[in-house]
Design an enzyme around this catalytic site. Sequence first.
Site, PDB file in Angstrom:
ATOM      1  N   CYS A 127       6.401  -7.502   6.830  1.00 20.11           N
ATOM      2  CA  CYS A 127       7.581  -7.087   7.584  1.00 20.11           C
ATOM      3  C   CYS A 127       7.944  -8.198   8.558  1.00 20.11           C
ATOM      4  O   CYS A 127       7.066  -8.827   9.146  1.00 20.11           O
ATOM      5  CB  CYS A 127       7.293  -5.794   8.346  1.00 20.11           C
ATOM      6  N   CYS A 172       3.679   8.387   1.489  1.00 19.28           N
ATOM      7  CA  CYS A 172       4.258   7.385   2.386  1.00 19.28           C
ATOM      8  C   CYS A 172       4.373   6.080   1.593  1.00 19.28           C
ATOM      9  O   CYS A 172       3.374   5.547   1.110  1.00 19.28           O
ATOM     10  CB  CYS A 172       3.354   7.217   3.611  1.00 19.28           C
ATOM     11  N   CYS A 183       6.715  -5.983  15.367  1.00 18.05           N
ATOM     12  CA  CYS A 183       6.296  -5.042  16.417  1.00 18.05           C
ATOM     13  C   CYS A 183       4.834  -5.367  16.787  1.00 18.05           C
ATOM     14  O   CYS A 183       3.986  -5.499  15.889  1.00 18.05           O
ATOM     15  CB  CYS A 183       6.413  -3.604  15.934  1.00 18.05           C
ATOM     16  N   GLU A 204       0.829  -1.199   0.000  1.00 20.11           N
ATOM     17  CA  GLU A 204       0.000   0.000   0.000  1.00 20.11           C
ATOM     18  C   GLU A 204       0.871   1.260   0.000  1.00 20.11           C
ATOM     19  O   GLU A 204       1.989   1.252   0.514  1.00 20.11           O
ATOM     20  CB  GLU A 204      -0.927   0.006   1.217  1.00 20.11           C
TER      21      GLU A 204
END
Length: 358
Positions: A119, A112, A123, A99
């Site tokens: 990933c 962005c 996190c 995205e």
Amino acid sequence: MLKQIQQLKPNVYDYTLPELEALLQGWGQPTFRARQLYRQLYVNLAASFEAMTDLPVALRARLAEETRLGSLDLRREQMADSGDTRKALWALPGEAVIETVLMRYPERATVCVSTQAGCAMGCVFCATGQMGLLRNVSTGEIVEQVLHMQRVLRTNGAHLTNLVFMGMGEPFANYDRWWAAVERLHDPQGFNFGARNMTVSTVGLVPGIHRLASETLPVNLAVSLHAPSDQLRSALMPVNQRFPLHELLAAVQEYIERTRRRVSFEYVLLQGQNDTRELAAELADLVGGMLCHVNLIPWNPVPGTPLHRSHRRQVETFQQVLVERGIPCTVRVERGLEIAAACGQLAALPAGMPLVVA
Ligand code: SF4
């Protein structure tokens, strides 16, 4: 089958100018043709080979036959904030999706960009981290995301002013491809975008920070901190076990001394986890004296996590404690919440979904 053949063709956005020159020379073309093509790609932002009318018809046909003008397949675009926020969902060749988010403000426009599909950093508060790593995004695919949003802006008489590598993925885990994209977008012969208006955000990969400090282009650095102690940070961000705070902050300090540039520390506020007055004071002690700025981010909801966003009063108190201790600190303006385009919310839905422009 045709689709598979298309996907095997090289993507012209993956080529540097010298590589385009070599390609076209191999086709018996004079050198200036590659420069014309490069201008069409990065100055005119041509959306098709047919639109490159200064190139001979036969050359355009051969380019279309043997290469691809991009490899991202736009599956969906969503709008929020009265059209000021726009999120594009792309299918990459293969199964992965990424995205890109465009945010318009009165005086500026920021895009962005994603550097990885998914990933590996895990996190706990991040939607992308829940996906795991699917694959790295190529240089051409990083560049394409930016060109698309610049085309959108151009049709509205605007242009991109800021570029942040804060979308899906950890840029330093895909350093070479990411940096090649930075150089391509910066190239004065092409897109000519100022490196000072680019910011890369890292989870805290120390080797990447050292590497960035030695680069010649002045790209800004943002570091996701999110906790002032190793115990808490490791619970929120597994990467802290590999690069604990003392090592991370030493690398950041070295970056500051080498570049003389101010660093941003990103701090997402999670209710009852990392948002107390005591932790704000601890954070001030940790980063006090550094040439830095703290960016507080009220956490954006991610389905499937037991976390909650901090109350507004708590955010204000946290900020106040930092400011009272002389730490420059702002609270990030929220964008794109209703289309899951806000920080930490990017987690693309599966490819194959219908094209819907909302
Ligand atoms: S916050 Fe960044 S580094 Fe952490 S899991 Fe999400 S995308 Fe990866």
